[in-house]
Enzyme design. Structure first.
Site, PDB file in Angstrom:
ATOM      1  N   LYS A 202       0.853  -1.194   0.000  1.00  0.00           N
ATOM      2  CA  LYS A 202       0.000   0.000   0.000  1.00  0.00           C
ATOM      3  C   LYS A 202       0.887   1.241   0.000  1.00  0.00           C
ATOM      4  CE  LYS A 202      -3.708   1.941   2.970  1.00  0.00           C
ATOM      5  NZ  LYS A 202      -4.483   1.699   4.198  1.00  0.00           N
TER       6      LYS A 202
ATOM      7  N   SER B 175      -9.341  -0.637   7.708  1.00  0.00           N
ATOM      8  CA  SER B 175      -8.860  -0.488   6.326  1.00  0.00           C
ATOM      9  C   SER B 175      -8.284  -1.724   5.669  1.00  0.00           C
ATOM     10  CB  SER B 175      -7.812   0.614   6.263  1.00  0.00           C
ATOM     11  OG  SER B 175      -8.461   1.838   6.124  1.00  0.00           O
TER      12      SER B 175
ATOM     13  N   SER C 250      -9.498   1.736   3.537  1.00  0.00           N
ATOM     14  CA  SER C 250      -8.700   2.505   2.617  1.00  0.00           C
ATOM     15  C   SER C 250      -7.749   1.670   1.763  1.00  0.00           C
ATOM     16  CB  SER C 250      -7.891   3.546   3.397  1.00  0.00           C
ATOM     17  OG  SER C 250      -6.985   2.921   4.278  1.00  0.00           O
TER      18      SER C 250
END
Ligand code: GLN
Length: 480
Positions: free
Chosen positions: A76, A175, A151
């Site tokens: 990420k 997330s 997210s």
């Protein structure tokens, strides 16, 4: 090339001479290109991935390969990787490159993982749909009109669509778990402090935890055991010894567990009927298998989302103070003096949601309101933690849905931030309490969208969490 669902499948084929790491990298890079419109990766590291693949192929041949040899991983865009761009999917970090590598990433590389690229997410990990990225949203591979969750949206889609075998994300309030739920895969948030946060871009430091998105529980266990443990570079990380999670995945024959479910969660407004039915059927299956399954009371359900948003925005407003146009990345070109440099850089560099949260956080920390909001929320957090820990003394696991709905359509919640915040109702309890939690795929709704079951357990008992998850997934496959 066939779709692999775990590293052990890959290793078996490597041993048989059916595949090499170079071919795996080729395969995933090809898929990423072919599925470019999913927008899961912001960037791929082609040359390095091939070079690492060749090194690992060599090590496999001479018997010196690490635990993660053959595993192709995406990270990420909140994890530092030396010499690579790092932006938290924000314009404000345009052009910034990492000067060092996150401890977690360092440990993956030391065990011969191959890092294939940097993945899209909500800006500064704030959001639950990936719609807040400066690079546009990632799309759910099951239905391109729907969000992948967030997210860590890009990270989840990447695993869902076979663009890499596993992803490393971050979970502050869900997330990793919620996008895993929306994409039909496994998402693990370990105990707070289990994995060093050194090199993880901070959102809300007392909640942030690196998490794992994978196709199998087995791979999640392996990645956890590699990344977890003491680190001189993070003073908050736990020094506890790290169990060999991947060797502890079988539950004792005949072992019966005590499982609690929070009654109010299942009665909460906004819980989709099909999600509810699916989770309740797992609960019934566990009861039939002889486990004790009981309804429990949790009196703070209505307080968890407000408490979470007061505390995380407060922490974020402080953590994001450093992006001022002087030290990192983007600087507004239209400045006249120092004050306008700060103002314009921040106004132009941050997206709408991040600005909303910085303002909310600044407000709850302001002298006149500090006690009414921040201090109060800290006290409520303590109550939530104590109650959660108390329930986990009587029960081995708490089960609940990961999210109240399956993947929703783009734009569906865009005009109402509060509706989006309420989507986090089931994930933030574990984050407030610091306990580990996992989302596993247990079914699909009538639209074919995946449903995630969430399990929470006592701090540092990831071993039990993982083995019980595996047990549930096996049972579901057998009964299906
Ligand atoms: N959706 C939650 C939020 O926006 C969770 C985000 C996260 O875990 N990083 O804060």
């Amino acid at each position: 090339m066939k779709q692999y669902n775990s590293l052990s499948e890959i290793r078996a084929d490597i041993a048989n001479g059916q595949v090499t790491c170079r071919q795996l990298v080729e395969h995933y890079l090809h898929n990423i290109k072919e599925q470019e419109k999913l927008n899961a990766f912001l960037e791929t590291f082609d040359e390095e991935a091939y070079a690492q693949a060749d090194t690992v192929d060599q090590k496999l041949a001479d018997g010196s390969a690490g635990k993660l040899a053959g595993m192709v991983i995406g990270i990420k865009d909140v994890l530092a990787y030396k010499g690579h761009s790092l932006q938290a999917s924000s314009k404000i970090l345009d052009g910034f490159k990492s000067l060092y590598t996150a401890t977690a990433v360092e440990r993956l590389l030391a065990e011969d993982a191959i890092i294939i690229g940097r993945q899209n997410c909500d800006e500064f990990a704030m959001g639950g749909s990936n719609e807040n990225s400066a690079f546009g949203p990632a799309l759910n591979a099951d239905d391109h009109t729907r969000v992948p969750g967030g997210s860590s949206g890009g990270s989840a889609v990447a695993v869902q669509a076979d663009l890499c075998l596993a992803s490393i994300g971050s979970d502050t309030g869900g997330s990793v778990r919620q996008p895993a739920s929306f994409c039909g895969i496994v998402g693990l948030k370990p105990t707070y402090s289990r994995i060093s946060r050194f090199g993880l871009i901070a959102y809300a430091s007392s909640f942030d935890q690196i998490g794992i998105i994978a196709k199998s529980v087995e791979d999640a266990a392996l990645l956890l055991e590699v990344m977890a443990g003491n680190d001189e570079l993070d003073s908050t990380v736990s020094r506890r010894e790290v169990p060999v999670y991947s060797q502890q995945l079988a539950i004792e024959e005949g072992k019966k567990y005590r499982i609690g479910y929070i009654r109010d969660c299942f009665e909460s407004e906004g819980l989709d009927a099909e999600v509810k039915e699916s989770i309740l059927s797992v609960k019934d299956m566990l009861r039939e298998a002889g486990h004790t399954v009981e309804a429990v009371e949790f009196p703070y359900l209505d307080y968890i989302v407000p408490t979470y948003y007061i505390l995380t925005t407060a922490e974020a407003s402080s953590n994001l103070g450093r992006y001022d146009g002087v030290k990192y990345g983007f600087r507004s070109p239209n400045v006249t003096d120092l004050n306008s440099l700060y103002k314009k850089t921040r106004s132009e560099g941050f997206g709408e949601e991040v600005k909303r949260r910085i303002m909310l956080g600044t407000f709850v920390l302001s002298a006149d309101y500090y006690d009414a909001y921040y201090t109060k929320a800290q006290k409520v957090r303590r109550l939530i933690k104590e109650k959660t820990d108390e329930l986990l003394q009587s029960y081995d696991f708490l089960i609940l849905p990961t999210a109240p709905t399956t993947a929703f359509k783009f734009g569906e919640n865009a005009t109402n931030p509060v509706a989006v915040y309420l989507e986090d109702i089931f994930t933030v309890q574990a984050s407030l309490a610091g306990v580990p939690a996992i989302s596993i795929p247990v079914g699909r709704d009538s639209k074919g969208l995946s449903i995630g079951l969430q399990l929470m357990t006592r701090s540092f008992e990831e071993s039990a969490l993982l083995s019980f998850s595996n047990y549930i997934l096996d049972k579901i496959t057998v009964e299906a």
